[in-house]
Design a protein around this motif. Sequence first.
Motif, PDB file in Angstrom:
ATOM      1  N   ARG A   1       1.953   7.956  -5.998  1.00  0.00           N
ATOM      2  CA  ARG A   1       2.590   6.916  -5.178  1.00  0.00           C
ATOM      3  C   ARG A   1       3.922   7.418  -4.625  1.00  0.00           C
ATOM      4  O   ARG A   1       4.268   7.121  -3.470  1.00  0.00           O
ATOM      5  CB  ARG A   1       2.788   5.658  -6.017  1.00  0.00           C
ATOM      6  CG  ARG A   1       3.130   4.410  -5.195  1.00  0.00           C
ATOM      7  CD  ARG A   1       2.954   3.155  -6.016  1.00  0.00           C
ATOM      8  NE  ARG A   1       1.555   2.925  -6.363  1.00  0.00           N
ATOM      9  CZ  ARG A   1       0.663   2.387  -5.525  1.00  0.00           C
ATOM     10  NH1 ARG A   1       1.005   2.069  -4.278  1.00  0.00           N
ATOM     11  NH2 ARG A   1      -0.569   2.187  -5.921  1.00  0.00           N
ATOM     12  N   ASP A   2       4.649   8.174  -5.424  1.00  0.00           N
ATOM     13  CA  ASP A   2       5.888   8.773  -4.925  1.00  0.00           C
ATOM     14  C   ASP A   2       5.592   9.676  -3.727  1.00  0.00           C
ATOM     15  O   ASP A   2       6.348   9.702  -2.741  1.00  0.00           O
ATOM     16  CB  ASP A   2       6.563   9.600  -6.027  1.00  0.00           C
ATOM     17  CG  ASP A   2       7.203   8.724  -7.092  1.00  0.00           C
ATOM     18  OD1 ASP A   2       7.408   7.518  -6.830  1.00  0.00           O
ATOM     19  OD2 ASP A   2       7.475   9.251  -8.198  1.00  0.00           O
TER      20      ASP A   2
ATOM     21  N   MET B   1       7.162   0.591   2.254  1.00  0.00           N
ATOM     22  CA  MET B   1       5.796   0.046   2.161  1.00  0.00           C
ATOM     23  C   MET B   1       4.784   1.166   2.437  1.00  0.00           C
ATOM     24  O   MET B   1       4.905   1.876   3.427  1.00  0.00           O
ATOM     25  CB  MET B   1       5.626  -1.094   3.177  1.00  0.00           C
ATOM     26  CG  MET B   1       4.275  -1.780   3.090  1.00  0.00           C
ATOM     27  SD  MET B   1       4.094  -2.694   1.532  1.00  0.00           S
ATOM     28  CE  MET B   1       2.430  -3.344   1.736  1.00  0.00           C
ATOM     29  N   ILE B   2       3.821   1.311   1.546  1.00  0.00           N
ATOM     30  CA  ILE B   2       2.832   2.366   1.700  1.00  0.00           C
ATOM     31  C   ILE B   2       1.793   1.982   2.752  1.00  0.00           C
ATOM     32  O   ILE B   2       1.404   0.816   2.878  1.00  0.00           O
ATOM     33  CB  ILE B   2       2.149   2.671   0.349  1.00  0.00           C
ATOM     34  CG1 ILE B   2       1.308   3.938   0.446  1.00  0.00           C
ATOM     35  CG2 ILE B   2       1.291   1.491  -0.121  1.00  0.00           C
ATOM     36  CD1 ILE B   2       0.792   4.408  -0.901  1.00  0.00           C
ATOM     37  N   HIS B   3       1.363   2.942   3.529  1.00  0.00           N
ATOM     38  CA  HIS B   3       0.360   2.721   4.574  1.00  0.00           C
ATOM     39  C   HIS B   3      -0.973   2.367   3.917  1.00  0.00           C
ATOM     40  O   HIS B   3      -1.335   2.932   2.868  1.00  0.00           O
ATOM     41  CB  HIS B   3       0.221   3.987   5.422  1.00  0.00           C
ATOM     42  CG  HIS B   3      -0.537   3.799   6.681  1.00  0.00           C
ATOM     43  ND1 HIS B   3      -1.910   3.763   6.745  1.00  0.00           N
ATOM     44  CD2 HIS B   3      -0.097   3.642   7.970  1.00  0.00           C
ATOM     45  CE1 HIS B   3      -2.292   3.600   7.981  1.00  0.00           C
ATOM     46  NE2 HIS B   3      -1.197   3.525   8.766  1.00  0.00           N
TER      47      HIS B   3
ATOM     48  N   ALA C   1      -3.045   5.257   3.230  1.00  0.00           N
ATOM     49  CA  ALA C   1      -2.473   6.045   2.133  1.00  0.00           C
ATOM     50  C   ALA C   1      -2.852   5.429   0.792  1.00  0.00           C
ATOM     51  O   ALA C   1      -3.143   6.149  -0.181  1.00  0.00           O
ATOM     52  CB  ALA C   1      -0.958   6.110   2.281  1.00  0.00           C
ATOM     53  N   GLU C   2      -2.871   4.111   0.721  1.00  0.00           N
ATOM     54  CA  GLU C   2      -3.268   3.432  -0.519  1.00  0.00           C
ATOM     55  C   GLU C   2      -4.709   3.754  -0.866  1.00  0.00           C
ATOM     56  O   GLU C   2      -5.047   3.998  -2.024  1.00  0.00           O
ATOM     57  CB  GLU C   2      -3.075   1.923  -0.368  1.00  0.00           C
ATOM     58  CG  GLU C   2      -3.409   1.118  -1.622  1.00  0.00           C
ATOM     59  CD  GLU C   2      -2.455   1.388  -2.780  1.00  0.00           C
ATOM     60  OE1 GLU C   2      -2.909   1.389  -3.949  1.00  0.00           O
ATOM     61  OE2 GLU C   2      -1.261   1.616  -2.508  1.00  0.00           O
TER      62      GLU C   2
ATOM     63  N   TYR D   1       2.873   9.545  -1.622  1.00  0.00           N
ATOM     64  CA  TYR D   1       2.403   8.826  -0.447  1.00  0.00           C
ATOM     65  C   TYR D   1       3.457   7.905   0.155  1.00  0.00           C
ATOM     66  O   TYR D   1       3.332   7.461   1.300  1.00  0.00           O
ATOM     67  CB  TYR D   1       1.140   8.019  -0.784  1.00  0.00           C
ATOM     68  CG  TYR D   1      -0.098   8.885  -0.841  1.00  0.00           C
ATOM     69  CD1 TYR D   1      -0.648   9.423   0.328  1.00  0.00           C
ATOM     70  CD2 TYR D   1      -0.720   9.172  -2.048  1.00  0.00           C
ATOM     71  CE1 TYR D   1      -1.769  10.228   0.279  1.00  0.00           C
ATOM     72  CE2 TYR D   1      -1.848   9.969  -2.111  1.00  0.00           C
ATOM     73  CZ  TYR D   1      -2.364  10.506  -0.946  1.00  0.00           C
ATOM     74  OH  TYR D   1      -3.492  11.297  -0.988  1.00  0.00           O
ATOM     75  N   GLN D   2       4.501   7.611  -0.591  1.00  0.00           N
ATOM     76  CA  GLN D   2       5.593   6.802  -0.064  1.00  0.00           C
ATOM     77  C   GLN D   2       6.698   7.649   0.567  1.00  0.00           C
ATOM     78  O   GLN D   2       7.658   7.122   1.096  1.00  0.00           O
ATOM     79  CB  GLN D   2       6.199   5.946  -1.184  1.00  0.00           C
ATOM     80  CG  GLN D   2       5.328   4.766  -1.591  1.00  0.00           C
ATOM     81  CD  GLN D   2       5.962   3.930  -2.698  1.00  0.00           C
ATOM     82  OE1 GLN D   2       6.757   4.444  -3.486  1.00  0.00           O
ATOM     83  NE2 GLN D   2       5.609   2.660  -2.736  1.00  0.00           N
ATOM     84  N   SER D   3       6.499   8.959   0.515  1.00  0.00           N
ATOM     85  CA  SER D   3       7.520   9.846   1.063  1.00  0.00           C
ATOM     86  C   SER D   3       7.552   9.741   2.591  1.00  0.00           C
ATOM     87  O   SER D   3       6.564   9.380   3.242  1.00  0.00           O
ATOM     88  CB  SER D   3       7.240  11.293   0.652  1.00  0.00           C
ATOM     89  OG  SER D   3       6.036  11.755   1.242  1.00  0.00           O
ATOM     90  N   SER D   4       8.678  10.068   3.160  1.00  0.00           N
ATOM     91  CA  SER D   4       8.846   9.980   4.623  1.00  0.00           C
ATOM     92  C   SER D   4       7.934  10.973   5.333  1.00  0.00           C
ATOM     93  O   SER D   4       7.459  10.714   6.443  1.00  0.00           O
ATOM     94  CB  SER D   4      10.306  10.254   4.980  1.00  0.00           C
ATOM     95  OG  SER D   4      10.718  11.534   4.490  1.00  0.00           O
TER      96      SER D   4
ATOM     97  N   ALA E   1       4.529   9.363   5.463  1.00  0.00           N
ATOM     98  CA  ALA E   1       4.622   8.207   6.382  1.00  0.00           C
ATOM     99  C   ALA E   1       4.621   8.689   7.838  1.00  0.00           C
ATOM    100  O   ALA E   1       3.993   8.072   8.716  1.00  0.00           O
ATOM    101  CB  ALA E   1       5.892   7.407   6.093  1.00  0.00           C
TER     102      ALA E   1
END
Length: 341
Positions: A327-328, A1-3, A6-7, A330-333, A336
């Motif tokens: 999105r890839d 789940m994206i922060h 971050a979105e 911002y969804q990275s560890s 996060a």
Amino acid sequence: MIHPKAEQLLQAQLRYILAHVQDEQTMSDEVNTLVAHLSEKPVEQLITLEHLQTLLNKQVLDYPVQAHLTEQIVSQIQFALTHASNDSNDSNDSNDSIKIADLIPVDSVETVAQYLSSQKNHREAFIHRIFSNPAYAQMLSQTISHAINDYMENNVIAKKMPGMGSLMKMGKSVLEKATDSNLDSALQGYLNKNINNLIAVSEKMANRHLNDQQVYQLIKQGWQSVAQQPVSMVNNYVDNDGLTNGAQVISRTWDSLRSSDYIRTQVNDGIAHWYSQNKQHTLGKILRDVNVDAALIEQELKLAIMPVVRQLVEEGYVAKRVEARLRDFYQSSEVAAIFAE
């Protein structure tokens, strides 16, 4: 789940990128900066000889010419030969009105005529190859034999003088009885024994007649006979079947050549020769040699690339692809972990 933050950043970044992608000045600045940077680099820093050889071998030699491409080339040639006016409604530009002399400079014809007429050694060697061919000897022998027989049987004197025809036939009969052979066979035998001497005389006469000045005049006369002809005259010598068959022959021949070790060696050695001469030259110089400079690139950017970019943006294609990449990210560890701090 994206922060959630971050979105928000993703969407703001997406709007920023889309706005600048559509801005002509921004794109122009970026392209010009890239071109200027690469233009200063020598060729050897941008590509190795081995990579260049592999690339050209793969694209030029490894794959056959596609049938559809051959069809398109033939179609374009057919269109050019039959098209009444190339991109113009002006009848003065049609194949029927444009003369061959309008396309080929007179000084070019003069240069070709001067060069070909001066090639005495090559010309005499070519004439010798023709006259020394066994097929020519046979043709000449048969032609002379036929001419003599035709003269004896159909000459004007024999027809106009009463009794002359009968006299010549009688003479032929007496000669055949005296020699115990057919006159035609005897004549052919004589020609076969002496044909080489006749050919030698013929060759000397051909060389004497086709001197430098005579060849020059023949070329100029040939040019004058076609100079005022319309371009459409080519259609008298080239038809659709001929073009199609010619293209197929060329395609088959190239398929045979490109697989030979000889052609591969020639291509690789040719690339190596070019590379050795140009590897220290900058990309900018290489581009200028083919009339490509920064002004041309900027012009094409405005006229061809930017309209396509704007269309892709309007269709949502750019937004979709850029957002997927962002999105890839911002969804990275790693991202996060930053928002978790």
